[in-house]
Design a protein around this motif. Sequence first.
Motif, PDB file in Angstrom:
ATOM      1  N   TYR A  74     114.285  45.057 -11.284  1.00  0.00           N
ATOM      2  CA  TYR A  74     113.644  46.342 -11.599  1.00  0.00           C
ATOM      3  C   TYR A  74     114.641  47.498 -11.568  1.00  0.00           C
ATOM      4  O   TYR A  74     114.606  48.376 -12.423  1.00  0.00           O
ATOM      5  CB  TYR A  74     112.519  46.598 -10.597  1.00  0.00           C
ATOM      6  N   THR A  75     115.532  47.505 -10.574  1.00  0.00           N
ATOM      7  CA  THR A  75     116.403  48.663 -10.349  1.00  0.00           C
ATOM      8  C   THR A  75     117.846  48.467 -10.798  1.00  0.00           C
ATOM      9  O   THR A  75     118.559  49.450 -11.018  1.00  0.00           O
ATOM     10  CB  THR A  75     116.430  49.037  -8.857  1.00  0.00           C
ATOM     11  N   GLY A  76     118.295  47.210 -10.878  1.00  0.00           N
ATOM     12  CA  GLY A  76     119.712  46.961 -11.133  1.00  0.00           C
ATOM     13  C   GLY A  76     120.566  47.186  -9.908  1.00  0.00           C
ATOM     14  O   GLY A  76     121.804  47.198  -9.997  1.00  0.00           O
ATOM     15  N   LEU A  77     119.945  47.354  -8.754  1.00  0.00           N
ATOM     16  CA  LEU A  77     120.648  47.608  -7.496  1.00  0.00           C
ATOM     17  C   LEU A  77     120.374  46.478  -6.516  1.00  0.00           C
ATOM     18  O   LEU A  77     119.278  45.910  -6.482  1.00  0.00           O
ATOM     19  CB  LEU A  77     120.181  48.936  -6.882  1.00  0.00           C
ATOM     20  N   ILE A  78     121.367  46.147  -5.709  1.00  0.00           N
ATOM     21  CA  ILE A  78     121.213  45.089  -4.708  1.00  0.00           C
ATOM     22  C   ILE A  78     120.607  45.700  -3.444  1.00  0.00           C
ATOM     23  O   ILE A  78     121.204  46.580  -2.825  1.00  0.00           O
ATOM     24  CB  ILE A  78     122.565  44.424  -4.400  1.00  0.00           C
ATOM     25  N   ALA A  79     119.427  45.244  -3.108  1.00  0.00           N
ATOM     26  CA  ALA A  79     118.695  45.800  -1.969  1.00  0.00           C
ATOM     27  C   ALA A  79     118.932  44.970  -0.717  1.00  0.00           C
ATOM     28  O   ALA A  79     119.145  43.753  -0.780  1.00  0.00           O
ATOM     29  CB  ALA A  79     117.201  45.827  -2.279  1.00  0.00           C
ATOM     30  N   LYS A  80     118.888  45.638   0.415  1.00  0.00           N
ATOM     31  CA  LYS A  80     118.934  44.957   1.710  1.00  0.00           C
ATOM     32  C   LYS A  80     117.539  45.018   2.312  1.00  0.00           C
ATOM     33  O   LYS A  80     116.886  46.058   2.290  1.00  0.00           O
ATOM     34  CB  LYS A  80     119.935  45.639   2.643  1.00  0.00           C
ATOM     35  N   ILE A  81     117.088  43.878   2.825  1.00  0.00           N
ATOM     36  CA  ILE A  81     115.752  43.840   3.423  1.00  0.00           C
ATOM     37  C   ILE A  81     115.849  43.429   4.888  1.00  0.00           C
ATOM     38  O   ILE A  81     116.803  42.771   5.307  1.00  0.00           O
ATOM     39  CB  ILE A  81     114.807  42.886   2.668  1.00  0.00           C
ATOM     40  N   GLU A  82     114.858  43.842   5.651  1.00  0.00           N
ATOM     41  CA  GLU A  82     114.791  43.527   7.070  1.00  0.00           C
ATOM     42  C   GLU A  82     113.499  42.768   7.364  1.00  0.00           C
ATOM     43  O   GLU A  82     112.433  43.131   6.872  1.00  0.00           O
ATOM     44  CB  GLU A  82     114.819  44.805   7.917  1.00  0.00           C
ATOM     45  N   GLU A  83     113.614  41.723   8.163  1.00  0.00           N
ATOM     46  CA  GLU A  83     112.433  40.950   8.540  1.00  0.00           C
ATOM     47  C   GLU A  83     111.687  41.645   9.673  1.00  0.00           C
ATOM     48  O   GLU A  83     112.293  42.155  10.615  1.00  0.00           O
ATOM     49  CB  GLU A  83     112.842  39.546   8.988  1.00  0.00           C
ATOM     50  N   GLU A  84     110.380  41.675   9.547  1.00  0.00           N
ATOM     51  CA  GLU A  84     109.544  42.252  10.592  1.00  0.00           C
ATOM     52  C   GLU A  84     108.450  41.261  10.951  1.00  0.00           C
ATOM     53  O   GLU A  84     107.450  41.139  10.242  1.00  0.00           O
ATOM     54  CB  GLU A  84     108.910  43.579  10.134  1.00  0.00           C
ATOM     55  N   LYS A  85     108.660  40.528  12.037  1.00  0.00           N
ATOM     56  CA  LYS A  85     107.602  39.649  12.523  1.00  0.00           C
ATOM     57  C   LYS A  85     106.539  40.507  13.191  1.00  0.00           C
ATOM     58  O   LYS A  85     106.863  41.450  13.912  1.00  0.00           O
ATOM     59  CB  LYS A  85     108.163  38.621  13.508  1.00  0.00           C
ATOM     60  N   TRP A  86     105.299  40.194  12.900  1.00  0.00           N
ATOM     61  CA  TRP A  86     104.202  40.978  13.464  1.00  0.00           C
ATOM     62  C   TRP A  86     104.001  40.532  14.915  1.00  0.00           C
ATOM     63  O   TRP A  86     103.049  39.854  15.269  1.00  0.00           O
ATOM     64  CB  TRP A  86     102.936  40.792  12.642  1.00  0.00           C
ATOM     65  N   LYS A  87     104.973  40.925  15.755  1.00  0.00           N
ATOM     66  CA  LYS A  87     104.973  40.483  17.143  1.00  0.00           C
ATOM     67  C   LYS A  87     104.639  41.635  18.078  1.00  0.00           C
ATOM     68  O   LYS A  87     104.733  42.799  17.721  1.00  0.00           O
ATOM     69  CB  LYS A  87     106.343  39.898  17.516  1.00  0.00           C
ATOM     70  N   LYS A  88     104.295  41.285  19.293  1.00  0.00           N
ATOM     71  CA  LYS A  88     103.901  42.290  20.270  1.00  0.00           C
ATOM     72  C   LYS A  88     105.097  43.105  20.745  1.00  0.00           C
ATOM     73  O   LYS A  88     106.186  42.604  20.919  1.00  0.00           O
ATOM     74  CB  LYS A  88     103.227  41.631  21.476  1.00  0.00           C
ATOM     75  N   HIS A  89     104.854  44.391  20.928  1.00  0.00           N
ATOM     76  CA  HIS A  89     105.834  45.291  21.525  1.00  0.00           C
ATOM     77  C   HIS A  89     105.247  45.756  22.852  1.00  0.00           C
ATOM     78  O   HIS A  89     104.221  46.436  22.862  1.00  0.00           O
ATOM     79  CB  HIS A  89     106.107  46.497  20.625  1.00  0.00           C
ATOM     80  N   ASP A  90     105.864  45.356  23.936  1.00  0.00           N
ATOM     81  CA  ASP A  90     105.325  45.736  25.240  1.00  0.00           C
ATOM     82  C   ASP A  90     105.848  47.115  25.614  1.00  0.00           C
ATOM     83  O   ASP A  90     106.860  47.264  26.292  1.00  0.00           O
ATOM     84  CB  ASP A  90     105.705  44.704  26.310  1.00  0.00           C
ATOM     85  N   PHE A  91     105.140  48.129  25.154  1.00  0.00           N
ATOM     86  CA  PHE A  91     105.585  49.495  25.392  1.00  0.00           C
ATOM     87  C   PHE A  91     105.533  49.855  26.871  1.00  0.00           C
ATOM     88  O   PHE A  91     106.292  50.697  27.334  1.00  0.00           O
ATOM     89  CB  PHE A  91     104.736  50.474  24.582  1.00  0.00           C
ATOM     90  N   GLN A  92     104.643  49.210  27.611  1.00  0.00           N
ATOM     91  CA  GLN A  92     104.563  49.503  29.034  1.00  0.00           C
ATOM     92  C   GLN A  92     105.850  49.063  29.740  1.00  0.00           C
ATOM     93  O   GLN A  92     106.378  49.774  30.588  1.00  0.00           O
ATOM     94  CB  GLN A  92     103.361  48.794  29.663  1.00  0.00           C
ATOM     95  N   ILE A  93     106.347  47.886  29.375  1.00  0.00           N
ATOM     96  CA  ILE A  93     107.593  47.402  29.964  1.00  0.00           C
ATOM     97  C   ILE A  93     108.757  48.277  29.516  1.00  0.00           C
ATOM     98  O   ILE A  93     109.641  48.616  30.301  1.00  0.00           O
ATOM     99  CB  ILE A  93     107.835  45.929  29.575  1.00  0.00           C
ATOM    100  N   ASP A  94     108.761  48.669  28.214  1.00  0.00           N
ATOM    101  CA  ASP A  94     109.803  49.570  27.719  1.00  0.00           C
ATOM    102  C   ASP A  94     109.817  50.865  28.524  1.00  0.00           C
ATOM    103  O   ASP A  94     110.879  51.405  28.849  1.00  0.00           O
ATOM    104  CB  ASP A  94     109.565  49.901  26.247  1.00  0.00           C
ATOM    105  N   TYR A  95     108.646  51.363  28.852  1.00  0.00           N
ATOM    106  CA  TYR A  95     108.547  52.603  29.611  1.00  0.00           C
ATOM    107  C   TYR A  95     109.162  52.439  31.000  1.00  0.00           C
ATOM    108  O   TYR A  95     109.930  53.278  31.468  1.00  0.00           O
ATOM    109  CB  TYR A  95     107.074  53.013  29.711  1.00  0.00           C
ATOM    110  N   LYS A  96     108.856  51.325  31.655  1.00  0.00           N
ATOM    111  CA  LYS A  96     109.386  51.086  32.996  1.00  0.00           C
ATOM    112  C   LYS A  96     110.906  50.955  32.972  1.00  0.00           C
ATOM    113  O   LYS A  96     111.606  51.445  33.856  1.00  0.00           O
ATOM    114  CB  LYS A  96     108.746  49.823  33.588  1.00  0.00           C
TER     115      LYS A  96
END
Length: 509
Positions: free
Chosen positions: A472-494
């Motif tokens: 579509y663009t003629g440009l080489i795109a970089k992609i990132e994988e995103e697993k729909w996994k849990k983010h324990d924000f409470q642990i991040d906070y601690k």
Amino acid sequence: MAQKILSKTKTARKLTKNEKHRITIANLVLIPSVIKNYIDTLVKVYRPTFKYKLKVEFFYYIITTIIRRQNTYENKTLENIPVALNATILKGIKSDYNEYIDWLIEQEVIFKAENYEPGHSSNKYCFSDFILSSLKDDSSPEIVEMEALASDTVIVSKSIQQSPVYKENEHLLKWFDDKLVIDFEGAKNYIQDLVFYENGYFDFTHRKVHWKHQISALHNKVFHATRNKESDFRLHTVLTSLKKIFKPFVTYNGQKLIGYDLKNSQPFFLIFLIDSIISNNDIINNILDRIYNKKEIKSFMLQKLWERLCTEDFREEYAVFKNWVLDGRIYENMTGIITPDQHLGSFYTYKYNERLKYKVREIHDSSRNTMKGVFFTLLFCGIKTKDKHYHTFKKAFPNLVAVMDIFKMKNNADFSRILQNIESECIIDYVTRKIAKEYPEMPLFTIHDSISTTENYAEILKALIPQYIYEYTGLIAKIEEEKWKKHDFQIDYKKRLELYPEWYTYNGF
């Protein structure tokens, strides 16, 4: 868009007024039960005396529209912000719609924002303090039907398959069925005691009201789909409004979902935009025709663009910037010209809040995320902005910024619409359509520049996305994988509390 209807003699029949202004609304909507019960009681006790027959469902429609518009990406904090209601749609449903709004205001269910300026802005509405306090105590939703609002001008679609955008986007919308499931109890329990989220320690009371509404819509299969050429042209569904903390609880046919994001998507499509103007690409010409509907504006704009694009200074700047983007390190490289603000272990930026009319501080967990926020400000701020990062970037790339400003000369929002339209046509109309044709059995879900599928198709999707973006663009795109996994924000906070106790003490946490 209304189409001409031809008779057997090929003579065009003049469309009736109703045919020109037909409106489609969803039959099933979610309304917090506490609001519905309150309105039902008020109607019985203080029954409105309207000019035409009362339809209580229209009260529900107004309430759910306010909730839906508050529950958007723009309202990241999910506050009780004033939102505009589309008068054209409301009038199409009920010609006496103002009587319904005035009655809700009189009964202190909603109120009109005070910053309304006749001729300059639309009326905006939000919930009263009484309703908010009730929502905090009980925000459980109830499904109600809008079939009573059907008329010669109103079509009530009973399923997502009957929505106006289904046929053109069937390759994506057909997967919104009974197999798309959210672990409702798990999601509710996860947020029950949540106090730390997205690098902030907040009172989540009102956010949780919106969050429960989001997961309830998915749980109860209240699916919807919209896509508007007059705005961003993005495909909006129940998944695009779902906060990322709920993604781990979503499955399709019992399988977890895995997504792939286009890295640095807005800068990437900016490169495609500039390259396409230089090469006179019809794709961009069609999008510009859509955004700038007056030929003289587009003609003048293209003339100014060519004057800038043909200079040696622009070509030198653009070569550096393009390399940054395609290398996938634009935000990292920006730290070489813009020093991110930092205090007590955190990065932050100040962003002007249109609603509050002053700058608010946004905290980020890394310099990269800080620069990402800065770049979005560069893309979408007004030409006369006083933002210091805009002017710092402009000193390093004066010709590139001048090109971006040309797109904003009529309205700075036009530039964001251009990039969003490019993104939508690329991802929705080209990449996913090609994949769906090649693998019709592959479930596909999009959240703007991100495409997701089930675990068993993940590797195939990973290989095909950059291939078709390049086509579509003629440009080489970089992609990132995103697993729909849990983010324990409470642990991040601690963890952050242990690393930077002085920051939390300083901010009163």
